[in-house]
Design a protein around this motif. Structure first.
Motif, PDB file in Angstrom:
ATOM      1  N   THR A 309      -4.183   0.759  -7.874  1.00 21.91           N
ATOM      2  CA  THR A 309      -3.511  -0.511  -7.564  1.00 21.91           C
ATOM      3  C   THR A 309      -2.683  -0.419  -6.299  1.00 21.91           C
ATOM      4  N   THR A 310      -2.760   0.708  -5.595  1.00 25.85           N
ATOM      5  CA  THR A 310      -1.797   0.969  -4.524  1.00 25.85           C
ATOM      6  C   THR A 310      -2.381   1.030  -3.113  1.00 25.85           C
ATOM      7  N   THR A 311      -3.685   1.256  -2.968  1.00 24.74           N
ATOM      8  CA  THR A 311      -4.242   1.458  -1.631  1.00 24.74           C
ATOM      9  C   THR A 311      -4.083   0.227  -0.746  1.00 24.74           C
ATOM     10  N   SER A 312      -4.186  -0.954  -1.351  1.00 27.07           N
ATOM     11  CA  SER A 312      -3.980  -2.200  -0.602  1.00 27.07           C
ATOM     12  C   SER A 312      -3.281  -3.198  -1.516  1.00 27.07           C
ATOM     13  N   PRO A 313      -2.559  -4.178  -0.958  1.00 28.42           N
ATOM     14  CA  PRO A 313      -1.870  -5.179  -1.786  1.00 28.42           C
ATOM     15  C   PRO A 313      -2.821  -5.935  -2.719  1.00 28.42           C
ATOM     16  N   PHE A 314      -4.075  -6.160  -2.283  1.00 25.76           N
ATOM     17  CA  PHE A 314      -5.023  -6.914  -3.100  1.00 25.76           C
ATOM     18  C   PHE A 314      -5.306  -6.209  -4.423  1.00 25.76           C
ATOM     19  N   LEU A 315      -5.251  -4.865  -4.419  1.00 27.72           N
ATOM     20  CA  LEU A 315      -5.570  -4.122  -5.634  1.00 27.72           C
ATOM     21  C   LEU A 315      -4.528  -4.299  -6.726  1.00 27.72           C
ATOM     22  N   THR A 316      -3.384  -4.854  -6.370  1.00 24.69           N
ATOM     23  CA  THR A 316      -2.393  -5.166  -7.404  1.00 24.69           C
ATOM     24  C   THR A 316      -2.946  -6.223  -8.351  1.00 24.69           C
ATOM     25  N   LEU A 317      -3.756  -7.126  -7.799  1.00 25.68           N
ATOM     26  CA  LEU A 317      -4.364  -8.181  -8.601  1.00 25.68           C
ATOM     27  C   LEU A 317      -5.709  -7.759  -9.194  1.00 25.68           C
ATOM     28  N   ALA A 318      -6.484  -6.963  -8.442  1.00 30.30           N
ATOM     29  CA  ALA A 318      -7.829  -6.569  -8.892  1.00 30.30           C
ATOM     30  C   ALA A 318      -8.016  -5.075  -8.659  1.00 30.30           C
ATOM     31  N   THR A 392     -17.122  -4.911   3.498  1.00 34.95           N
ATOM     32  CA  THR A 392     -16.213  -4.323   4.479  1.00 34.95           C
ATOM     33  C   THR A 392     -14.768  -4.414   3.989  1.00 34.95           C
ATOM     34  N   ALA A 393     -14.401  -5.576   3.454  1.00 36.83           N
ATOM     35  CA  ALA A 393     -13.045  -5.737   2.916  1.00 36.83           C
ATOM     36  C   ALA A 393     -12.826  -4.818   1.717  1.00 36.83           C
ATOM     37  N   ARG A 394     -13.877  -4.642   0.903  1.00 35.17           N
ATOM     38  CA  ARG A 394     -13.773  -3.799  -0.281  1.00 35.17           C
ATOM     39  C   ARG A 394     -13.579  -2.333   0.119  1.00 35.17           C
ATOM     40  N   ILE A 395     -14.277  -1.918   1.166  1.00 33.65           N
ATOM     41  CA  ILE A 395     -14.126  -0.534   1.650  1.00 33.65           C
ATOM     42  C   ILE A 395     -12.702  -0.316   2.158  1.00 33.65           C
ATOM     43  N   THR A 396     -12.175  -1.306   2.856  1.00 32.35           N
ATOM     44  CA  THR A 396     -10.789  -1.213   3.331  1.00 32.35           C
ATOM     45  C   THR A 396      -9.828  -1.083   2.155  1.00 32.35           C
ATOM     46  N   ASP A 397     -10.049  -1.874   1.099  1.00 38.04           N
ATOM     47  CA  ASP A 397      -9.201  -1.801  -0.090  1.00 38.04           C
ATOM     48  C   ASP A 397      -9.284  -0.426  -0.757  1.00 38.04           C
ATOM     49  N   MET A 398     -10.472   0.142  -0.806  1.00 33.73           N
ATOM     50  CA  MET A 398     -10.654   1.431  -1.482  1.00 33.73           C
ATOM     51  C   MET A 398     -10.048   2.585  -0.699  1.00 33.73           C
ATOM     52  N   THR A 399     -10.210   2.543   0.631  1.00 30.63           N
ATOM     53  CA  THR A 399      -9.833   3.694   1.449  1.00 30.63           C
ATOM     54  C   THR A 399      -8.478   3.552   2.124  1.00 30.63           C
ATOM     55  N   ARG A 512     -10.350   7.106  15.056  1.00 32.95           N
ATOM     56  CA  ARG A 512      -9.447   6.631  16.095  1.00 32.95           C
ATOM     57  C   ARG A 512      -8.478   5.563  15.583  1.00 32.95           C
ATOM     58  N   GLU A 513      -8.963   4.626  14.761  1.00 34.36           N
ATOM     59  CA  GLU A 513      -8.123   3.529  14.281  1.00 34.36           C
ATOM     60  C   GLU A 513      -7.261   3.906  13.077  1.00 34.36           C
ATOM     61  N   GLN A 514      -7.340   5.178  12.639  1.00 31.38           N
ATOM     62  CA  GLN A 514      -6.568   5.588  11.451  1.00 31.38           C
ATOM     63  C   GLN A 514      -5.275   6.311  11.852  1.00 31.38           C
ATOM     64  N   LEU A 515      -4.836   6.064  13.068  1.00 24.29           N
ATOM     65  CA  LEU A 515      -3.669   6.762  13.609  1.00 24.29           C
ATOM     66  C   LEU A 515      -2.445   6.622  12.707  1.00 24.29           C
ATOM     67  N   PHE A 516      -2.253   5.444  12.124  1.00 26.37           N
ATOM     68  CA  PHE A 516      -1.060   5.214  11.304  1.00 26.37           C
ATOM     69  C   PHE A 516      -1.351   5.343   9.803  1.00 26.37           C
ATOM     70  N   SER A 517      -2.591   5.051   9.373  1.00 23.74           N
ATOM     71  CA  SER A 517      -2.901   5.161   7.947  1.00 23.74           C
ATOM     72  C   SER A 517      -3.133   6.613   7.532  1.00 23.74           C
ATOM     73  N   ARG A 518      -3.667   7.440   8.442  1.00 25.76           N
ATOM     74  CA  ARG A 518      -3.824   8.876   8.159  1.00 25.76           C
ATOM     75  C   ARG A 518      -3.670   9.638   9.466  1.00 25.76           C
ATOM     76  N   PRO A 519      -2.434   9.827   9.894  1.00 21.05           N
ATOM     77  CA  PRO A 519      -2.191  10.492  11.185  1.00 21.05           C
ATOM     78  C   PRO A 519      -2.660  11.937  11.167  1.00 21.05           C
ATOM     79  N   CYS A 520      -3.043  12.417  12.333  1.00 22.62           N
ATOM     80  CA  CYS A 520      -3.467  13.807  12.476  1.00 22.62           C
ATOM     81  C   CYS A 520      -2.232  14.703  12.417  1.00 22.62           C
TER      82      CYS A 520
END
Length: 525
Positions: A309-318, A392-399, A512-520
């Motif tokens: 329920t934590t990876t994305s705000p949407f998962l709080t509902l689903a 695509t949105a679902r993958i974003t929610d999962m990861t 490259r785009e994961q700089l803030f979600s999973r920094p090196c």
């Protein structure tokens, strides 16, 4: 008759030429996708219907001949029953002379007139949709891969017993002989011997109908030659002697027996010619253990199931049903991610455009078809349809990752013995065109669109994890470590499919785009 035979020979030569041209062009393989093989059944139906049309033409001609034979024989029997009385009548005499002069010339032309030319032409038209010799060779390699990976017995495969489950199907002697022949040509003599032995056994029990008869002597001789390649000279001699029992005066058999007897008498030996090392043909390596479901169950108490329920705000509902599979590398399995409707739509979307899968080759700098990956793929941009946008949105929610710059969705269907040998998903190419724009592949997301009746697991041999396809589930893992370096623990492979149609959809996420979600995170010294 000679003209029809010449015509048939020309047509056969033309068909062989067309096959050679098709293979030279490198056309799509038929056996690398179940979806791709479906159309072969339609082609075969057309061929059977065409053969039935040919039979109808033959029956019409045969009926004409049989009907004429009855009336002709009746007249001839009447004449021979009272020859002098019959011939003394001028009407009978004239009719006999006319028949012998003209009617039988017409019959000669009628008999010489070829039947089924349109049906032969139809087969020629369908030929471009039929498998080539290369297709058959790939199918043989696939079955050999199944047999070797899962440690199956050739005799059981031939009788429809696959990995302990009996199916209502079995091979004919033509099937087993083709396996043996091609494996012999591939210098895989050990496997070839097993299949050729099955051919000999089947020919003792079942007789093939014309025109597909198979010479028992021919099979026995190829089997004997295979045994000689394996340095089993005494066994080869026994096979030749069995063949001679049926043809005691066959010069070739007698000569070959004499040569083998000389080999045995002089002790001329050489090491058996085995294409594969013996250790890969036995109980198996780690990869084979994983494919067979023989990895030990994990005892790590940290691995558990929960609702994410934590990876994305949407998962709080689903929330997603999440199973933590591994921590090094991080690997999770999500259940019930795709609906039946979505799966059917994905399959329908991909089927028309499926093409043979390729692999990037660093040596050539391009994607190439290789034997280590046998499947067909279709690619779709994230914005291709409402469904791809939802995925695509679902993958974003999962990861929790940003998918900007990541690769397109790849849909895959595996065919006969379909597999992908051990490999890494990351490129590990610094300053390469592959990674310059968006970085390396930080994570892989793999959707399973179908259950697979037998086989088809995703195996990670270095960490002894095996994920078997479950319809609607998703496996996700990190390919790079926290410091951005490739994680060699992610070595994985797609095991050969034994029975079933394996459909998957995957997404490679760039770093490259994961700089803030999973920094090196560089490790401190």
């Amino acid at each position: 008759m000679r003209s029809s035979m010449k015509l048939f020979a020309c047509q056969v030569l033309l068909l062989l030429l067309l096959m050679t041209i098709r293979q030279a062009k490198g056309e799509e393989s038929h056996c690398t996708s179940v979806a791709g093989m479906v159309k072969l059944l339609d082609v075969e139906k057309h061929l059977i219907d065409n053969l039935e049309d040919y039979a109808v033409e033959l029956e019409k001609k045969l009926e004409t001949v049989r009907r004429s034979i009855t009336s002709l024989r009746l007249e001839n029997d009447r004449a021979r029953g009272s020859t002098e009385e019959y011939l003394s009548n001028p009407l009978n005499s004239f009719s006999l002379i006319r028949r012998m002069n003209r009617d039988w010339m017409i019959w000669q032309l009628y008999m010489d007139d070829p039947i089924g030319l349109s049906q032969v032409e139809r087969i020629q038209e369908l030929r471009e949709h039929m498998p080539t010799n290369t297709d058959v060779e790939e199918a043989v390699t696939a079955l050999d891969r199944i047999q070797n990976t899962y440690g199956l017995k050739i005799s059981e495969i031939a009788h429809g017993l696959l990995n302990g489950k009996q199916y209502n199907v079995s091979f004919t002697a033509l099937d087993t002989y083709a396996m043996g022949q091609i494996l012999f040509d591939q210098e895989n003599y050990l496997a070839a011997a097993g299949w050729l032995y099955q051919s000999v056994v089947l020919m003792e029990v079942y007789k093939l109908a014309a025109p597909l008869e198979l010479s028992k002597t021919e099979v026995q001789m190829v089997y004997a030659e295979t045994l000689l390649k394996l340095n089993q000279n005494a066994d080869a001699l026994k096979v030749v002697n069995i063949a001679l029992a049926d043809k005691p005066n066959d010069i070739k058999l007698l000569l070959r027996r004499s040569e083998i007897e000389t080999l045995i008498r002089t002790g001329t030996n050489q090491a058996p010619l085995l294409k594969k090392p013996l250790q890969t043909q036995g109980s198996g390596n780690t990869y084979q253990m994983g494919c067979r479901g023989q990895f030990p169950a994990s005892t790590d108490a940290r691995l558990h199931c929960r609702y994410n329920t934590t990876t994305s705000p949407f998962l709080t509902l689903a929330p997603f049903k999440m199973e933590l599979v591994g921590l090094d590398p991080y690997m999770v399995l999500y259940h019930d991610v795709l609906s039946e409707k979505e799966i059917r739509e994905l399959q329908g979307m991909a089927t028309p455009g499926l093409k043979r899968a390729t692999v990037f080759q660093a040596s050539s700098g391009r994607n190439e078809v290789v034997k280590t990956r046998t499947s067909k793929v279709a690619w779709f941009p994230d914005s291709f349809s409402p469904l791809t946008k939802r995925l695509t949105a679902r993958i974003t929610d999962m990861t929790g990752f940003n998918l900007v710059g990541s690769e397109m969705l790849q849909l895959m269907n595996y065919g006969l013995g379909g597999h992908y040998d051990k490999h890494y998903d990351y490129f590990n190419q610094i300053n390469s065109n592959l990674t310059a724009m968006s970085g390396d592949r930080i994570a892989t997301v793999l959707f399973y669109l179908t259950d697979v009746e037998q086989g088809g697991a995703t195996v990670f041999p270095n960490i002894q994890k095996a994920i078997f396809p479950q319809r609607g589930s998703v496996i996700m893992w990190y390919n790079l470590k926290d410091d951005g370096q490739p994680d060699t623990q992610t070595l994985h492979a797609a095991c050969p499919v034994i029975v079933g149609s394996k459909w998957v959809c995957n997404k490679w996420i760039r770093e490259r785009e994961q700089l803030f979600s999973r920094p090196c995170l560089k490790k401190s010294m």
